[in-house]
Structure formats: C-alpha cells, structure tokens
Design a protein around this motif. Sequence first.
Motif, mmCIF file in Angstrom:
data_model
loop_
_atom_site.group_PDB
_atom_site.id
_atom_site.type_symbol
_atom_site.label_atom_id
_atom_site.label_comp_id
_atom_site.label_asym_id
_atom_site.label_seq_id
_atom_site.Cartn_x
_atom_site.Cartn_y
_atom_site.Cartn_z
ATOM 1 N N VAL A 123 0.845 -1.194 0.000
ATOM 2 C CA VAL A 123 0.000 0.000 0.000
ATOM 3 C C VAL A 123 0.879 1.241 0.000
ATOM 4 O O VAL A 123 1.809 1.357 0.803
ATOM 5 C CB VAL A 123 -0.928 0.018 1.235
ATOM 6 C CG1 VAL A 123 -1.731 1.310 1.276
ATOM 7 C CG2 VAL A 123 -1.862 -1.185 1.198
ATOM 8 N N GLY A 124 0.576 2.160 -0.912
ATOM 9 C CA GLY A 124 1.336 3.407 -0.985
ATOM 10 C C GLY A 124 0.410 4.597 -0.950
ATOM 11 O O GLY A 124 -0.784 4.476 -0.682
ATOM 12 N N GLY A 125 0.979 5.762 -1.223
ATOM 13 C CA GLY A 125 0.175 6.976 -1.231
ATOM 14 C C GLY A 125 0.420 7.843 -0.013
ATOM 15 O O GLY A 125 1.244 7.531 0.848
ATOM 16 N N HIS A 126 -0.322 8.933 0.044
ATOM 17 C CA HIS A 126 -0.117 9.920 1.102
ATOM 18 C C HIS A 126 -1.018 9.696 2.297
ATOM 19 O O HIS A 126 -0.771 10.206 3.383
ATOM 20 C CB HIS A 126 -0.348 11.330 0.548
ATOM 21 C CG HIS A 126 0.571 11.657 -0.588
ATOM 22 N ND1 HIS A 126 1.795 12.247 -0.399
ATOM 23 C CD2 HIS A 126 0.462 11.434 -1.926
ATOM 24 C CE1 HIS A 126 2.396 12.391 -1.568
ATOM 25 N NE2 HIS A 126 1.609 11.906 -2.512
ATOM 26 N N GLY A 127 -2.105 8.929 2.119
ATOM 27 C CA GLY A 127 -2.988 8.632 3.229
ATOM 28 C C GLY A 127 -2.375 7.545 4.100
ATOM 29 O O GLY A 127 -1.984 6.495 3.609
ATOM 30 N N VAL A 128 -2.266 7.799 5.402
ATOM 31 C CA VAL A 128 -1.684 6.809 6.303
ATOM 32 C C VAL A 128 -2.727 6.404 7.330
ATOM 33 O O VAL A 128 -3.541 7.216 7.762
ATOM 34 C CB VAL A 128 -0.433 7.365 7.010
ATOM 35 C CG1 VAL A 128 0.677 7.612 6.024
ATOM 36 C CG2 VAL A 128 -0.753 8.647 7.778
ATOM 37 N N PRO A 129 -2.732 5.123 7.729
ATOM 38 C CA PRO A 129 -3.697 4.692 8.734
ATOM 39 C C PRO A 129 -3.374 5.310 10.084
ATOM 40 O O PRO A 129 -2.218 5.333 10.502
ATOM 41 C CB PRO A 129 -3.521 3.171 8.758
ATOM 42 C CG PRO A 129 -2.130 2.941 8.280
ATOM 43 C CD PRO A 129 -1.842 4.039 7.303
ATOM 44 N N VAL A 130 -4.380 5.811 10.778
ATOM 45 C CA VAL A 130 -4.182 6.470 12.059
ATOM 46 C C VAL A 130 -5.004 5.762 13.117
ATOM 47 O O VAL A 130 -6.192 5.498 12.921
ATOM 48 C CB VAL A 130 -4.592 7.965 11.988
ATOM 49 C CG1 VAL A 130 -4.520 8.603 13.368
ATOM 50 C CG2 VAL A 130 -3.693 8.712 11.018
ATOM 51 N N ASP A 131 -4.374 5.462 14.241
ATOM 52 C CA ASP A 131 -5.061 4.863 15.374
ATOM 53 C C ASP A 131 -5.264 5.940 16.432
ATOM 54 O O ASP A 131 -4.306 6.363 17.084
ATOM 55 C CB ASP A 131 -4.228 3.712 15.942
ATOM 56 C CG ASP A 131 -4.912 3.024 17.114
ATOM 57 O OD1 ASP A 131 -5.955 3.526 17.551
ATOM 58 O OD2 ASP A 131 -4.396 2.005 17.579
ATOM 59 N N PRO A 132 -6.504 6.424 16.625
ATOM 60 C CA PRO A 132 -6.733 7.484 17.608
ATOM 61 C C PRO A 132 -6.353 7.072 19.024
ATOM 62 O O PRO A 132 -6.175 7.923 19.888
ATOM 63 C CB PRO A 132 -8.245 7.745 17.492
ATOM 64 C CG PRO A 132 -8.625 7.212 16.161
ATOM 65 C CD PRO A 132 -7.722 6.048 15.920
ATOM 66 N N GLY A 133 -6.229 5.779 19.293
ATOM 67 C CA GLY A 133 -5.849 5.333 20.625
ATOM 68 C C GLY A 133 -4.411 5.636 20.975
ATOM 69 O O GLY A 133 -3.999 5.469 22.114
ATOM 70 N N SER A 134 -3.625 6.107 19.999
ATOM 71 C CA SER A 134 -2.212 6.366 20.256
ATOM 72 C C SER A 134 -1.904 7.856 20.401
ATOM 73 O O SER A 134 -0.752 8.246 20.411
ATOM 74 C CB SER A 134 -1.368 5.796 19.107
ATOM 75 O OG SER A 134 -1.647 6.481 17.897
ATOM 76 N N LEU A 135 -2.935 8.696 20.525
ATOM 77 C CA LEU A 135 -2.702 10.131 20.603
ATOM 78 C C LEU A 135 -1.980 10.496 21.893
ATOM 79 O O LEU A 135 -2.456 10.211 22.987
ATOM 80 C CB LEU A 135 -4.027 10.898 20.555
ATOM 81 C CG LEU A 135 -4.876 10.700 19.305
ATOM 82 C CD1 LEU A 135 -6.066 11.644 19.343
ATOM 83 C CD2 LEU A 135 -4.067 10.955 18.059
ATOM 84 N N PRO A 136 -0.818 11.151 21.806
ATOM 85 C CA PRO A 136 -0.082 11.495 23.020
ATOM 86 C C PRO A 136 -0.663 12.694 23.758
ATOM 87 O O PRO A 136 -0.383 12.898 24.923
ATOM 88 C CB PRO A 136 1.321 11.817 22.489
ATOM 89 C CG PRO A 136 1.092 12.299 21.094
ATOM 90 C CD PRO A 136 -0.088 11.508 20.585
ATOM 91 N N TYR A 137 -1.475 13.511 23.071
ATOM 92 C CA TYR A 137 -1.958 14.748 23.685
ATOM 93 C C TYR A 137 -3.453 14.712 23.972
ATOM 94 O O TYR A 137 -4.076 15.721 24.234
ATOM 95 C CB TYR A 137 -1.650 15.948 22.775
ATOM 96 C CG TYR A 137 -2.118 15.761 21.361
ATOM 97 C CD1 TYR A 137 -3.444 15.986 20.996
ATOM 98 C CD2 TYR A 137 -1.240 15.335 20.374
ATOM 99 C CE1 TYR A 137 -3.872 15.789 19.702
ATOM 100 C CE2 TYR A 137 -1.672 15.146 19.073
ATOM 101 C CZ TYR A 137 -2.977 15.377 18.749
ATOM 102 O OH TYR A 137 -3.397 15.184 17.471
ATOM 103 N N SER A 138 -4.057 13.535 23.914
ATOM 104 C CA SER A 138 -5.496 13.440 24.127
ATOM 105 C C SER A 138 -5.850 13.830 25.548
ATOM 106 O O SER A 138 -5.173 13.467 26.513
ATOM 107 C CB SER A 138 -5.969 12.016 23.835
ATOM 108 O OG SER A 138 -7.354 11.900 24.074
ATOM 109 N N GLY A 139 -6.933 14.573 25.686
ATOM 110 C CA GLY A 139 -7.370 15.022 27.003
ATOM 111 C C GLY A 139 -7.985 13.922 27.822
ATOM 112 O O GLY A 139 -8.171 14.061 29.028
ATOM 113 N N ARG A 140 -8.365 12.822 27.200
ATOM 114 C CA ARG A 140 -8.915 11.695 27.929
ATOM 115 C C ARG A 140 -8.428 10.401 27.298
ATOM 116 O O ARG A 140 -8.071 10.355 26.138
ATOM 117 C CB ARG A 140 -10.447 11.754 27.936
ATOM 118 C CG ARG A 140 -11.042 11.744 26.540
ATOM 119 C CD ARG A 140 -12.544 11.927 26.607
ATOM 120 N NE ARG A 140 -13.109 11.986 25.270
ATOM 121 C CZ ARG A 140 -14.394 12.205 25.037
ATOM 122 N NH1 ARG A 140 -15.218 12.389 26.037
ATOM 123 N NH2 ARG A 140 -14.845 12.248 23.808
ATOM 124 N N THR A 141 -8.413 9.360 28.074
ATOM 125 C CA THR A 141 -7.867 8.099 27.601
ATOM 126 C C THR A 141 -8.890 7.355 26.767
ATOM 127 O O THR A 141 -9.974 7.038 27.262
ATOM 128 C CB THR A 141 -7.455 7.223 28.788
ATOM 129 O OG1 THR A 141 -6.520 7.935 29.585
ATOM 130 C CG2 THR A 141 -6.800 5.937 28.297
#
Length: 420
Positions: free
Chosen positions: A258-276
Amino acid sequence: MPADLAVIGLGHLGLPLVQAAVAAGIDTVGYDTDPRPCAELRAGRTPVEGSLTASEIRRMLSGGFRPTTSAAELGRVRTAAICSPTPLGPDRTVDLTALRDAARALAARLRPHTTVLLESAVPPGTTENVLRPLLEEGSGLVAGRDFHLACSPSRLDPGNRTHTYASTPKVIGGLTPACTESAAAFYGRLTDKVVRARGPREAEMTKVLETNFRHVNIALVNEMAVACHDLGVDLWDVIRCAETKPFGFHPFRPGPGVGGHGVPVDPGSLPYSGRTPGHPLRMVSLAQEINDRMPSYVIQRCATLLNEHGKSVRGARVLLLGVTYKPDSADQEASPAREIAGRLMDMGAQIGYHDPHVLDWRVRQLPVPRADSLYEAAAAADLTVLLQQHRTYDLQGLAVKAQLLLDTRGATPAGAAHRL
C-alpha cells in the motif's frame, strides 16, 4: 498586494486547492518556508511528483496565483488554509512538525475576522489541542470570537478525472457554528456540496475513518490473495463474481503493498489526548501489519517462480514494471516498488525497471537501469514483475514477450501470466 486566500504548504494538498481557488476567481497567494517549490512554481514547473502538470501551473500563474516565501503575505488575506504535510514518524505516530511551523508563521500575522482552515490529515483533537493554542498564543486573538477556525480534511484522489475537486463533497467542522458557516461560505465557491460536521473532531475523524476503511479492506483482500494462491483458487475471478452482488459488498483488489499519502491512524495512540480512549483500534494495527508484509510475499513469489523454472534469484535479471504508487501517475510516495527492488538486490538479482512516468529511479541512492525498449527488456529478463498497471502497458503483448511474468495487480488476461 492583498489576496483573498493564502494556502500554506505548496505540496500535494496545497496545489490542488490553489488550482480550484484560482479557477473560481479567488485571488490566491501560496506560502511555503521552503524556497524550492516556490522557485519551481514561478518557473512554471510542478515541485512535486504526480501533482499538477506544467500547463496547469502556468494557467494558475496567469490567473493571478503568487507563490512566495514571505510570511508577511499571510497577514493580508481573508482566508488561510493550512495544507502542511503530516507524515508518519519513525514511531508510526503522525509528525505534526510542519503543521506547527505553519501555525506559528500564521499566528504572528493573524488578523481579526480571518478564517483559518486546516486541510492536513491529522488525528482527532489536533485542531483544538494543537492548532488553536498556537494560533491564540501567537496572535493574542481568541478562536471562535476574534477569528474563525475550522477543519476540512482533504479528499483528493490524484489523477482521478471523475471525482474532481468541485464534484467531491467537502466535510467541514468549525469550532463554533459561526466558524462552520464561514468555512462553508468559502468552500461553497469551490465545490458543489458542503457537508457540515458537528465539530472539528468529527471532521478529523471522518478522514481517519475513510483512510482506515481503505487500509482494512485492502488488508482483507491481501490476506485472501495469499490464501487463494495456497488453495489454488483464482481470487481475481472470486472478486469478479462477488462484485456482482448489488448490496453489502464493495470490491477492493490486492497488490504488492500500500502506498500513497494517506496513512492509517489509530486514535488510541494520541499522546496529547485530554482523555484516555477505551482501546486502540486493533483492526487498524493488524491491517497495517498485513499490508506491510505484502512486499515480502511478492519476493517469495518471485523466488518460487524462478526456482520452478530452474533459476535462482541470485544473478537473475528481474524487470520491474511501474514503480509509482498508483496507475498513470508519477507519484512514488510510499510505493512498495522501492522495498521490493531493495530486497531483490540483497538476494543478488540484477534489477531493471520501466515506468513511462518515471525517467530516473534510485534505490538506496543507487540508480536503477531504465529499459528503453520495453518488449526487448521483458524478453531478455528472467522475470518481469508488474507492480503498477499504467494505461500505456499492453499487458497481453507483454505476456507474450516476457519469459516469465508475475502480475501483482491482476491486470493481465486470465492465463496470460502468474497472478498474485
């Protein structure tokens, strides 16, 4: 000279927005901290592979588009759109460095009543937790009161002539209802349909869902490709049959990676999230793992095919066809071709390539020989591997000329080649 719009970031996201704005008669300035894209654009050349053509760039310039490295221009516009790249870093989290730099440059010159738009692909919460504080601290203004702030993630499909900028609905999520309406008024001049999200996070998550939907479904058919090969089942015929179902099925097709500019993102890995978050997206992580394995599987198939024909990978002449990430484009972003070539080189193969859109190709900083005569090169190669099915390729003719052809895209006629 003041402009109606400033586009910050003159790459794959920014240039199509500039093109759409200029076509709509919007006076547009493009800002980039890197002088190279600005110099290329002023000379009438595209600064990024697979983006706009030179003639399209010239039309934009004649329409009033002004590329600049002067941040002072940012303080003289009604609307500013941030289109900075947000690639994955080494730890596979989204790198927001360019976005932060763009926000600081804009904040120092932000005027009241300006509408600020974020088009970059970002994890949910970025508009409010990263962009907003930088703009407010640098300007002394308050988002939602002194200036409008909204997220409208890009939905570009480079080279797609059916779904253009104008015909693709634009999702908008503003910090306040007034922010949403201000952004909608701007995008309403560029696109046929505007879709209002409840807020910036919903707009950001829309992009996450769309990208992850693609990756998960590609991973599914990639797994099916491996299983079907082991079982002696023609997956391509299976897909052909399955896509006749008028409901509950959407066809995806396997490939070498898989190529391209779109990358899969897992919101569970956000370092700055205000809540878990409750749990990470396990399916997204698994899909990425599966898709990342496909170049290795292609190498395995190459080695097996050569072995079955009495040849070793070491010393074999291997011709790679199509080294871009999508057909009929020069864009090589995250294309699996480079990894496949590198692995074959490690195994001692002699690599050559052909791509009508790529005249010079390097792997590990080393130039790869380009085939001048495609048919002659295929006939001389021990193995030809189709990695991308550009429209100009006569695949039936290639299947006749090639000693051994591995088709990773299922584009050749049934029985004409070994298919993934």
